[in-house]
Design an enzyme around this catalytic site. Structure first.
Site, PDB file in Angstrom:
ATOM      1  N   ASP A 233       0.876  -1.158   0.000  1.00 13.07           N
ATOM      2  CA  ASP A 233       0.000   0.000   0.000  1.00 13.07           C
ATOM      3  C   ASP A 233       0.921   1.218   0.000  1.00 13.07           C
ATOM      4  O   ASP A 233       2.097   1.124   0.358  1.00 13.07           O
ATOM      5  CB  ASP A 233      -0.919  -0.010   1.220  1.00 13.07           C
ATOM      6  CG  ASP A 233      -2.159   0.847   1.023  1.00 13.07           C
ATOM      7  OD1 ASP A 233      -2.147   1.715   0.128  1.00 13.07           O
ATOM      8  OD2 ASP A 233      -3.147   0.660   1.754  1.00 13.07           O
ATOM      9  N   TRP A 234       0.409   2.354  -0.397  1.00 11.46           N
ATOM     10  CA  TRP A 234       1.278   3.505  -0.639  1.00 11.46           C
ATOM     11  C   TRP A 234       1.920   3.985   0.666  1.00 11.46           C
ATOM     12  O   TRP A 234       1.252   4.524   1.541  1.00 11.46           O
ATOM     13  CB  TRP A 234       0.485   4.604  -1.326  1.00 11.46           C
ATOM     14  CG  TRP A 234       0.612   4.577  -2.824  1.00 11.46           C
ATOM     15  CD1 TRP A 234       0.936   5.638  -3.632  1.00 11.46           C
ATOM     16  CD2 TRP A 234       0.461   3.456  -3.710  1.00 11.46           C
ATOM     17  NE1 TRP A 234       1.002   5.223  -4.946  1.00 11.46           N
ATOM     18  CE2 TRP A 234       0.719   3.897  -5.031  1.00 11.46           C
ATOM     19  CE3 TRP A 234       0.160   2.108  -3.516  1.00 11.46           C
ATOM     20  CZ2 TRP A 234       0.671   3.054  -6.140  1.00 11.46           C
ATOM     21  CZ3 TRP A 234       0.110   1.259  -4.613  1.00 11.46           C
ATOM     22  CH2 TRP A 234       0.364   1.740  -5.907  1.00 11.46           C
TER      23      TRP A 234
END
Length: 763
Positions: A233-234
């Site tokens: 995930d970012w």
């Protein structure tokens, strides 16, 4: 596509620096290119319910505008359709739109379980039930990837809250993981084979998901056979060396070279085996090659216009996609109450429309998945169009406020004074639920409740009060007995306004059913005493008893049960037929029944199959969903729902032996219209297979968790062999009527499989 040997040759031809450079993005949305060897970069974009490709200089917070795209209803809505073919069609449409913008991977779907109705991102997830979530996610992925665009299954794993999501450690016993929190991922991976899986921010039993070899190598790759790329995930990167060892290939977004340097240093001093880097790079090359073969890569290198559309830009029909978005909303919205058959409305009926949502639709959730729609239908205009005239309207409340407004309420009463039916549009404003934070309660804003009570108090005897809700998760309804009808519109996407109007006027027949339980009170939810935990840790002490598994097992009364939904027609169920009275170790079971539309309108019925083990030696929920079919039937028409059950659907996870186990004996096959409306029941004898065996080393490692058999029985009456000592948690004991034993967490095994037994009584 290039052969495996060709790609391996490319890896061998790379320098260490070139290899390591490919392990992270070049910017927020693109991977790195390597022009010397013809490695192109690809673009990814948000997109669980629509394409969010940002224009100009991209940022991950959504500040930069994104290109217009079809905004389909989010997962909370489409899950209530229980319709695999619909999710596949939505996936196909999203894949086509992604292709048109040279996007190679769409970041979705999200299949995290709705452990608590307070999770701020529940609108982006399908269900509290892993079987339903997995089936719908697999269909969605098949649709997207059938268009040559990869999907990214997320957020892996145990990301069931927004509070402290970057740092919190989710403490979950292994059996609950395998039976509740992992099966939706497993179904999507094994059936639909997503190109990528996105890891979550949180820790799981002491280890960050990005760094967890048990999660990424043992479960995802060894147990499930995943062959794609694991992406963060970012910003969900904590230890780049540990993550490479664990099997995570791609860090997003780019790290400015900091982690590249760390990996190179670890390779130089022997802390990291270069073979692991080669393995990661090979998977990344396979992903890029697959995207290039599908024609979604527009540019040739870091200096190329990778975000630009190719000359022969694929075309799709925007109007057809809007129509699909409206159809998805129609097939997903749930009619929860309809006393006296006040719905559908007659075109000639005198109707007043009250509520800010009628003209200012809340059609999607808030956060990283917000879509700029190609068009947007508002319910008020659509209602007027179907009625053939302008309908009286009043705003009633201010969406941006909480306190009641006497002037707005007075105007609403005046607008409704001469109406036969008052349509009141209520719901949760964006400030109440969003990615990034969890809700504090289940209530509607005070000004909306005040408006509804004012209208109910002022209405004439013959007037009917109908509520339409716009929300991404359950709400409490102390006002329910004051209304005649209730349509749960959830978040309807860009066609939601038209869908609401068509459902209210009978142009479409409601067919959605709840994919989550609506509790009477927040305190009734089994996770409530432990949600969201502290900044450091959250304990999943309710174990297997999530959603309807708790309510049905404990005999607790919900506001609306899992699987519930009304129609403008009626359905009768025929005889249940089972393919065998007894099935062996290598056999499955086919269950079927006839369903007849006994009303006067065409409609759809969602037929649900639950399995119950009435005499298990370990605690098991009262019943569990193991099949569903949606039948479209004309008036008087009879259809057949057919369910094919493999042995896994009768099994539980034996955490001692690390395997699925079926105990021999009779099982009940139950078919109904909801978890609380069982119409048919049959019995099948399932022969036990060879039990998974625990090796001596694992038994020795687990020994500190166990009591002697006699002490275990005293601490946990009715518990299975190997029961753990109870810690006597008073809050949970009060909720369930008995203590649930939980040991201290320890890696790699987490908590034990035996967590006590809820007293099971007929419901």
């Amino acid at each position: 596509m290039r052969s495996g040997s060709e790609l391996e040759g490319m890896v061998a031809a790379m320098s260490r620096e070139e290899k390591v450079s490919l392990l992270s993005g070049s910017d927020f949305w693109r991977t790195r290119a390597l022009p010397r060897l013809g490695v192109r970069r690809i673009m990814v974009a948000d997109g669980p319910h629509g394409l969010r490709k940002q224009s100009g200089d991209a940022d991950h917070l959504g500040i930069t505008a994104s290109v217009p795209a079809t905004c389909f209803p989010p997962a909370v809505t489409t899950a209530s359709s229980w319709d695999r073919s619909l999710l596949r069609s939505i996936g196909q449409a999203l894949g086509a739109e992604a292709r048109s913008e040279s996007v190679s991977v769409l970041l979705g779907p999200g299949v995290n379980i709705k452990r608590s109705p307070l999770c701020g991102r529940n609108f982006e997830y399908f269900s509290e039930d892993p079987f339903l979530a997995g089936e719908l996610a697999a269909a969605f992925i098949e649709g997207v990837q059938g268009e040559g665009v990869g999907a990214s299954l997320k957020h892996f794993a145990a990301n069931n809250q927004e509070a402290h999501r970057l740092v919190v450690d989710a403490i979950v016993d292994e059996r609950s993981l395998r039976e509740i929190y992992l099966p939706a991922f497993e179904k999507a991976v094994t059936r639909a084979k997503p190109w990528t899986v996105m890891c979550s921010y949180n820790k799981l039993n002491g280890v960050h998901a990005s760094d967890d070899p048990w999660l990424l190598r043992k479960v995802l790759r060894e147990d499930w056979g995943f062959e794609g790329v694991v992406v963060t995930d970012w910003g969900a990167m904590y230890d780049r060396i540990a993550s490479v060892k664990a099997g995570l290939e791609l860090e997003m977004p780019g790290n400015g070279g900091q982690n590249d340097a760390a990996v190179l240093a670890a390779l130089a001093d022997g802390r990291l085996d270069e073979a692991l880097v080669d393995e990661a790079v090979l998977r990344l090359l396979e992903l890029v090659d697959r995207a290039a073969a599908a024609g979604t890569v527009a540019g040739e290198g870091p200096d190329a216009a990778s975000a630009a559309a190719p000359a022969a830009k694929p075309r799709f029909d925007l109007e057809a996609h809007h129509a699909l978005a409206r159809e998805a909303a129609e097939r997903s919205m749930v009619l929860l109450k309809n006393e006296g058959a006040v719905l559908p409305l007659a075109r000639s009926a005198r109707v007043a429309v009250i509520g800010d949502f009628a003209k200012t639709p809340r059609y999607q959730g808030s956060g990283s998945s917000q879509i700029v729609p190609t068009r947007l239908d508002a319910a008020y205009e659509e209602l007027c169009a179907l009625a053939g005239r302008e309908l009286p309207y009043a705003r009633g409340f201010d969406l941006r406020a909480e306190a009641p407004d006497a002037a707005l309420e007075a105007a609403a009463r005046a607008a409704a004074a001469e109406a036969e039916t008052i349509l009141v549009f209520l719901g949760l404003p964006p400030v109440k639920e969003s990615e990034g934070f969890d809700r504090e309660d289940l209530s509607l804003p005070r000004n909306q409740v005040s408006l509804l009570e004012a209208l109910a108090a002022a209405r004439r005897l013959a007037q009917r009060l109908v509520v339409v809700l716009s929300n991404g998760a359950p709400v409490e309804m102390p006002w329910l007995d004051k209304v005649d009808a209730l349509l749960e519109g959830y978040l309807g996407g860009q066609g939601g306004g038209a869908a609401i109007a068509r459902l209210l006027y009978g142009e479409a027949n409601p067919s959605g059913k709840l994919a989550e339980t609506f509790p009477l009170r927040l305190e009734d939810n089994p996770s409530h005493p432990y949600f969201p935990g502290s900044v450091a840790q959250v304990q999943y002490r309710e174990g297997l008893y999530v959603g309807y598994r708790f309510y049905d097992s404990a005999g607790a009364e919900p506001l609306f049960p899992f699987g519930f939904g009304l129609s403008y027609t009626g359905f009768s169920y025929g005889k249940l037929e089972l393919s065998a009275a007894e099935i062996g170790e290598d056999e499955g079971l086919v269950a079927s029944c006839e369903v007849t539309n006994v009303g006067r309108l065409r409609g759809a019925e969602i037929v649900q199959l639950y399995v119950r083990d009435p005499e298990s030696t370990v605690h098991r929920p009262w019943q569990e969903l193991k099949g569903f079919e949606k039948l479209e039937l004309e008036p008087g028409e009879t259809g057949r729902a057919v369910f094919r059950l493999d042995r896994r659907r009768f099994a539980f996870w034996d955490a001692d032996a690390c395997g699925w186990r079926v105990e021999g004996g009779d099982f009940l096959v139950r078919i109904g219209a909801s978890s609380r409306d069982i119409r048919l029941e049959g019995r099948v004898c399932v022969k036990s297979g060879s039990a998974p065996r625990l090796d001596p080393a694992r038994r020795a490692a687990l020994a500190p968790y166990y009591l002697e058999p006699a002490a275990a029985g005293a601490a946990n009456p009715g518990g299975g062999a190997g029961a753990l000592a109870s810690v006597g948690d008073e809050a949970f004991a009060a909720l369930l009527g008995r203590p649930i034993p939980i040991p201290a967490p320890r890696r790699p095994f987490g908590l034990d499989s035996t967590m006590g037994e809820i007293g099971q009584s007929p419901v």
